[in-house]
Design a protein around this motif. Structure first.
Motif, PDB file in Angstrom:
ATOM      1  N   ALA A  42       0.818  -1.208   0.000  1.00 64.88           N
ATOM      2  CA  ALA A  42       0.000   0.000   0.000  1.00 64.88           C
ATOM      3  C   ALA A  42       0.859   1.268   0.000  1.00 64.88           C
ATOM      4  O   ALA A  42       0.542   2.251  -0.668  1.00 64.88           O
ATOM      5  CB  ALA A  42      -0.940   0.005   1.198  1.00 64.88           C
ATOM      6  N   LEU A  43       1.953   1.245   0.754  1.00 59.29           N
ATOM      7  CA  LEU A  43       2.848   2.411   0.799  1.00 59.29           C
ATOM      8  C   LEU A  43       3.503   2.652  -0.554  1.00 59.29           C
ATOM      9  O   LEU A  43       3.719   3.802  -0.958  1.00 59.29           O
ATOM     10  CB  LEU A  43       3.912   2.213   1.878  1.00 59.29           C
ATOM     11  N   LYS A  44       3.832   1.572  -1.271  1.00 62.19           N
ATOM     12  CA  LYS A  44       4.393   1.736  -2.612  1.00 62.19           C
ATOM     13  C   LYS A  44       3.372   2.383  -3.542  1.00 62.19           C
ATOM     14  O   LYS A  44       3.714   3.249  -4.350  1.00 62.19           O
ATOM     15  CB  LYS A  44       4.827   0.375  -3.163  1.00 62.19           C
ATOM     16  N   MET A  45       2.117   1.962  -3.442  1.00 59.59           N
ATOM     17  CA  MET A  45       1.066   2.549  -4.271  1.00 59.59           C
ATOM     18  C   MET A  45       0.849   4.015  -3.905  1.00 59.59           C
ATOM     19  O   MET A  45       0.631   4.867  -4.767  1.00 59.59           O
ATOM     20  CB  MET A  45      -0.233   1.767  -4.109  1.00 59.59           C
ATOM     21  N   GLN A  46       0.940   4.330  -2.606  1.00 56.07           N
ATOM     22  CA  GLN A  46       0.768   5.718  -2.170  1.00 56.07           C
ATOM     23  C   GLN A  46       1.905   6.596  -2.691  1.00 56.07           C
ATOM     24  O   GLN A  46       1.700   7.763  -3.020  1.00 56.07           O
ATOM     25  CB  GLN A  46       0.700   5.784  -0.648  1.00 56.07           C
ATOM     26  N   LEU A  60      -3.667   6.561   2.721  1.00 54.45           N
ATOM     27  CA  LEU A  60      -3.312   5.160   2.950  1.00 54.45           C
ATOM     28  C   LEU A  60      -4.557   4.317   3.249  1.00 54.45           C
ATOM     29  O   LEU A  60      -4.694   3.185   2.763  1.00 54.45           O
ATOM     30  CB  LEU A  60      -2.311   5.056   4.103  1.00 54.45           C
ATOM     31  N   GLY A  61      -5.464   4.852   4.061  1.00 56.74           N
ATOM     32  CA  GLY A  61      -6.672   4.100   4.378  1.00 56.74           C
ATOM     33  C   GLY A  61      -7.502   3.788   3.150  1.00 56.74           C
ATOM     34  O   GLY A  61      -8.038   2.679   3.002  1.00 56.74           O
ATOM     35  N   GLU A  62      -7.618   4.757   2.227  1.00 54.02           N
ATOM     36  CA  GLU A  62      -8.380   4.541   0.999  1.00 54.02           C
ATOM     37  C   GLU A  62      -7.731   3.452   0.148  1.00 54.02           C
ATOM     38  O   GLU A  62      -8.417   2.621  -0.461  1.00 54.02           O
ATOM     39  CB  GLU A  62      -8.473   5.851   0.214  1.00 54.02           C
ATOM     40  N   ILE A  63      -6.397   3.444   0.100  1.00 51.28           N
ATOM     41  CA  ILE A  63      -5.682   2.429  -0.687  1.00 51.28           C
ATOM     42  C   ILE A  63      -5.932   1.042  -0.114  1.00 51.28           C
ATOM     43  O   ILE A  63      -6.207   0.081  -0.848  1.00 51.28           O
ATOM     44  CB  ILE A  63      -4.175   2.749  -0.721  1.00 51.28           C
ATOM     45  N   LEU A  64      -5.840   0.916   1.207  1.00 48.11           N
ATOM     46  CA  LEU A  64      -6.048  -0.391   1.843  1.00 48.11           C
ATOM     47  C   LEU A  64      -7.473  -0.886   1.634  1.00 48.11           C
ATOM     48  O   LEU A  64      -7.702  -2.081   1.436  1.00 48.11           O
ATOM     49  CB  LEU A  64      -5.720  -0.295   3.335  1.00 48.11           C
ATOM     50  N   ILE A  65      -8.438   0.035   1.660  1.00 45.72           N
ATOM     51  CA  ILE A  65      -9.838  -0.349   1.415  1.00 45.72           C
ATOM     52  C   ILE A  65      -9.986  -0.818  -0.025  1.00 45.72           C
ATOM     53  O   ILE A  65     -10.626  -1.834  -0.311  1.00 45.72           O
ATOM     54  CB  ILE A  65     -10.789   0.822   1.726  1.00 45.72           C
ATOM     55  N   ASP A  66      -9.394  -0.071  -0.975  1.00 45.70           N
ATOM     56  CA  ASP A  66      -9.458  -0.464  -2.392  1.00 45.70           C
ATOM     57  C   ASP A  66      -8.794  -1.807  -2.642  1.00 45.70           C
ATOM     58  O   ASP A  66      -9.218  -2.582  -3.503  1.00 45.70           O
ATOM     59  CB  ASP A  66      -8.802   0.609  -3.274  1.00 45.70           C
ATOM     60  N   MET A  67      -7.726  -2.097  -1.880  1.00 44.24           N
ATOM     61  CA  MET A  67      -7.046  -3.391  -2.023  1.00 44.24           C
ATOM     62  C   MET A  67      -7.890  -4.538  -1.480  1.00 44.24           C
ATOM     63  O   MET A  67      -7.640  -5.710  -1.784  1.00 44.24           O
ATOM     64  CB  MET A  67      -5.699  -3.355  -1.283  1.00 44.24           C
ATOM     65  N   GLY A  68      -8.882  -4.217  -0.649  1.00 43.89           N
ATOM     66  CA  GLY A  68      -9.744  -5.250  -0.089  1.00 43.89           C
ATOM     67  C   GLY A  68      -9.182  -5.945   1.124  1.00 43.89           C
ATOM     68  O   GLY A  68      -9.705  -6.981   1.547  1.00 43.89           O
ATOM     69  N   VAL A  69      -8.130  -5.361   1.733  1.00 42.39           N
ATOM     70  CA  VAL A  69      -7.502  -6.029   2.878  1.00 42.39           C
ATOM     71  C   VAL A  69      -8.083  -5.561   4.198  1.00 42.39           C
ATOM     72  O   VAL A  69      -7.837  -6.181   5.242  1.00 42.39           O
ATOM     73  CB  VAL A  69      -5.970  -5.820   2.862  1.00 42.39           C
ATOM     74  N   VAL A  70      -8.848  -4.481   4.197  1.00 42.71           N
ATOM     75  CA  VAL A  70      -9.448  -3.978   5.428  1.00 42.71           C
ATOM     76  C   VAL A  70     -10.746  -3.278   5.049  1.00 42.71           C
ATOM     77  O   VAL A  70     -10.880  -2.730   3.951  1.00 42.71           O
ATOM     78  CB  VAL A  70      -8.474  -3.024   6.160  1.00 42.71           C
TER      79      VAL A  70
END
Length: 794
Positions: free
Chosen positions: A236-240, A248-258
């Motif tokens: 997620a940090l690499k994508m950010q 970061l929270g939006e990325i993790l949600i989009d990844m489906g991990v949280v």
């Protein structure tokens, strides 16, 4: 360059070395959006610029292709992957690994599907890297850009996998899903907050406690709570890092991990962000009045209170940077965000600002202005409504939104002298219609508000001003308007706002060109050099046509410069320059600069004076393709008008490729138009008009119409306007393009050399196959698109 250095490997795998691993060749197949496929070598994959460099087979030069222009890349050479041995997680059953092969389904935006098996995938913001099963342990590497994907699913859902691998029973999985549904349906406040915050003092204390807490990062807290793994955080940090605007929270949600609820729970419990119960909170009325409802609805925020330097607002996601920046910019205050449930936010916004989509009528808003004015006017003997008044802001926004929703092309604000009301009128389908009257005491505030929105000088009333308004900054719709102010009698001002077309250029096939005209334009647009004009009156769609032409030839192997006043439509790949006459940055000056800037194609917004005309001719004669517009009545008249500007007829004839003349006429409403059999009198009248001032014969034209439009019968059918609710009882809805294309054939060139007049040049052009505006319009009458009442005015 070795493309493998930039191509990712799926998690839990490593690549098996092979003699070809360091080969700099990367043979691939690129599938383009238009359905074509290109085979060649992938030379460079630039994720930051969203572009690949590609050498097609049997081609001399490399090409650059943007991610938005292709659907997928498949590297032809397979590679071998080896799965890493990972330690078992406590509590898992040995001998029940998650399968390596997973089913992969990709739905593209054009409706096509890719269904295959994959051993892994790497999602990135730019797109999806897939590793599809080949022979043995070999995989084929694919990349699909994010812009091409409508949706995708890889692998079965977790619950089904647990059942299939006999790790959990179906009853246990169903029970878990029911519990999950209960949690999702419950209100956030029921499990986030033990203590409810309902007053300003409580929120201030909570904010102070939050500021005194040790500074923790969201990723670290999520890891401590065992909600994400170290690998997921790193990904997620690499994508950010590639897009700093995403949280970061939006990325993790989009990844489906949280889940979103888990993020909210962490924000409130671990990071100390206060959670407010809006239903019991005492709002500050003055603050509600100061923050416009359009801004509140757009970002789903609710202002609570303010101090001299900061404002506290409630929002569902207190880390949404775009909302915080917008509020800070508008209020000029620091923003302290707190949390509230989405349901509470919707209720509070509806109570204090009106429900989403619910808009007062123009009469109600004017009445509200009168009420406010009347209350304060008893104490102050002057105009009390200002350009920042909340009711006036909503009034202006409603005028613009109503015009946009009614498909008006222009909004006219006409300030009348004395105590006469300010008139607001719309131009719809080329016709002016009344919209509303605004009381005279509000005209200054109304004009000032529109100037502020357009970034114009509110103190300048003696001269005309030109500006542009991005309505998205002020209201809930993405609308751009071109604005001009015009001084009138007694120190008053009018304002005219043109609602600009969609910022993306239309396809050349989508602007209503007749087949012969479309074919002719496409041939001219790919010529290496020459001059093509588009002519017509103001508002006839010349700029739209020019940008459609540019879109048709806008490829990476061409350098295209445009000079415009103003720039109305933007396209990726074009280098666009704005005219600034006050600093002598004129069409002619910019054109001369273009000639030193290595152009292939030049678009000139308007040729209006001899200097620009001579420079345009010079550019086209020195190996450049030049497009421009003119405000003339017909294609033939344009050629004669240019000679009247003093151009050398031989240079002009050598440079000219053609002239496209066009008009916009009202289109019959398809919901209520009524067909009828044309009488002989009507047919002969139309034939007479079709042949007027030409050498064509009416009998020949009527015979051709019967052949083309009569079908199996012997009668010709026309359509007439009726009127219904969809077209406001007018019988017309929308506008239709009518065109004529003058091609510079050898015979036309001779007439230009001889400085022929308009009738002589017209006869030659018709003999060479040109159809006039009126002829194209009459053909569209027989096609049921319009009627004679509209075409007779051409």
């Amino acid at each position: 360059m070795n493309i493998d250095f930039e191509w990712p490997i799926p998690p839990h795998f490593e690549r098996v070395s092979s003699p070809a691993a360091n080969n700099s060749d990367a043979p691939c197949i690129v599938s383009l959006n238009d359905g074509h496929k290109k085979v060649g070598n992938l030379l460079r994959f630039d994720a930051d610029a969203s572009v690949i460099e590609f050498h097609p087979e049997r081609a001399a030069d490399n090409v650059r292709i943007r991610f938005s222009s292709f659907k997928s890349i498949r590297l032809i050479h397979p590679i071998e992957l080896k799965r890493l041995e990972l330690p078992l997680v406590a509590g898992t059953r040995e001998g029940s690994p998650i399968p390596i092969k997973q089913k992969c389904t990709i739905l593209f935006k054009d409706g096509e599907r890719l269904i295959s098996d994959t051993v892994g995938f790497v999602p990135r913001e730019i797109g999806l890297f897939l590793f599809l099963v080949s022979v043995g342990n070999n995989v084929l590497r694919w990349f699909i850009p994010a812009e091409a994907i409508a949706s995708y699913q890889i692998g079965d859902k977790l619950g089904q996998m647990l059942i299939d691998e006999k790790i959990a029973s179906a009853d246990a999985v169903n029970a878990g899903l029911e519990k999950q549904s209960e949690l999702r349906a419950s209100r956030l406040g029921e499990y986030l907050q033990q203590k409810q915050l309902v007053t300003k003092q409580q929120v201030e204390m909570a904010l102070q406690r939050q500021k005194s807490m040790p500074h923790l990062k969201l990723g670290e807290v999520l890891m401590q709570a065992n909600l994400i793994s170290d690998e997921q955080l790193l990904q997620a940090l690499k994508m950010q890092a590639q897009n700093r605007k995403m949280h970061l929270g939006e990325i993790l949600i989009d990844m489906g991990v949280v889940s979103k609820d888990a993020i909210k729970r962490i924000l409130a419990q671990q990071l100390g962000i206060p959670f407010v119960i809006l239903a019991k909170f005492q709002f500050e009325p003055d603050l509600i009045r100061a923050v416009p409802g359009d801004l509140v609805r757009k970002h789903m925020v609710m202002p609570l209170y303010r101090t001299s330097t900061r404002m506290v607002v409630a929002m569902e996601n207190p880390l949404a940077s775009e909302a915080l920046q917008a509020l800070a910019f508008y209020t000029k205050l620091a923003i302290d965000p707190v949390m509230a449930s989405k349901a509470d936010l919707i209720t509070a916004i509806a109570e204090f600002y009106g429900a989403q989509g619910e808009r007062q009528s123009i009469a109600e808003l004017v009445s509200e202005l009168d009420d406010v004015n009347g209350i304060v006017a008893s104490q102050i003997d002057n105009e009390v409504i200002t350009e920042s008044d909340n009711t006036l802001v909503r009034l202006v926004n409603k005028i613009i939104l109503d015009a946009y929703e009614q498909n008006a092309s222009d909004i006219h604000i006409e300030a009348m002298k004395g105590n006469e009301p300010t008139q607001v009128r719309f131009r719809k389908d080329g016709v002016m219609i009344d919209y509303s009257n605004i009381p005279a005491q509000f005209r200054n505030a109304l004009i000032s508000r529109l100037k502020i929105m357009s970034r114009l000088d509110i103190s300048e009333k003696r001269r005309s001003q030109d500006g542009k308004m991005n309505f998205e900054q002020f209201g809930p719709a993405k609308i751009e308007l071109r604005v001009v102010t015009m001084p009138t009698t007694e120190g008053l001002e009018d304002i005219v706002m043109r609602i600009l077309a969609a910022p993306k250029a239309l396809s050349l096939d989508a602007i209503g060109l007749a087949p012969p005209v479309l074919e002719g334009l496409k041939k001219l647009a790919v010529r290496p050099h020459g001059l093509l004009f588009v002519c017509g009156p103001t508002g006839s769609g010349k700029t739209t046509t020019l940008h459609s032409l540019l879109s048709h030839i806008n490829t990476r192997d061409r350098k295209i410069w445009t000079v415009e006043d103003p720039i109305e439509i933007t396209q990726k790949g074009l280098r666009q320059v704005q005219v600034h006459a006050k600093i002598d940055w004129t069409f002619a000056t910019i054109l001369r600069s273009f000639l030193r800037a290595d152009p292939d194609v030049i678009m000139v917004g308007e040729t209006r004076d001899p200097e620009t005309a001579r420079t345009v001719i010079e550019a086209s004669l020195t190996g450049h393709l030049v497009f421009s517009t003119m405000h003339t009545n017909s294609a033939v008249e344009s050629a004669v008008r240019l000679l009247d500007l003093g151009l050398d007829p031989f240079n002009f004839a050598d440079a000219l490729l053609g002239v496209l003349g066009q008009r916009l006429t009202r289109k019959l409403c398809t919901a209520c138009r009524q067909s009828y059999t044309a009488t002989d009198e009507q047919i002969h009248m139309l034939a007479h008009e079709y042949c007027f001032e030409t050498e064509l014969q009416s009998a020949d034209i009527i015979a051709e119409w019967h052949k083309r439009y009569a079908g199996n019968g012997n009668t010709l059918t026309l359509c007439k306007a009726v009127g219904c609710e969809k077209c406001d009882k007018s019988g017309y809805k929308g506008r239709l393009g009518v065109h004529e294309l003058l091609l510079n054939t050898a015979a036309v060139k001779e007439k230009i050399h001889a400085k022929a007049n308009v009738p002589e040049l017209l006869q030659t052009a018709i003999r060479e196959g040109m159809r006039t505006l009126k002829q194209d319009g009459i053909d569209k009458i027989f096609q049921g698109l319009t009627d004679w009442e509209q075409i007779r005015m051409l």
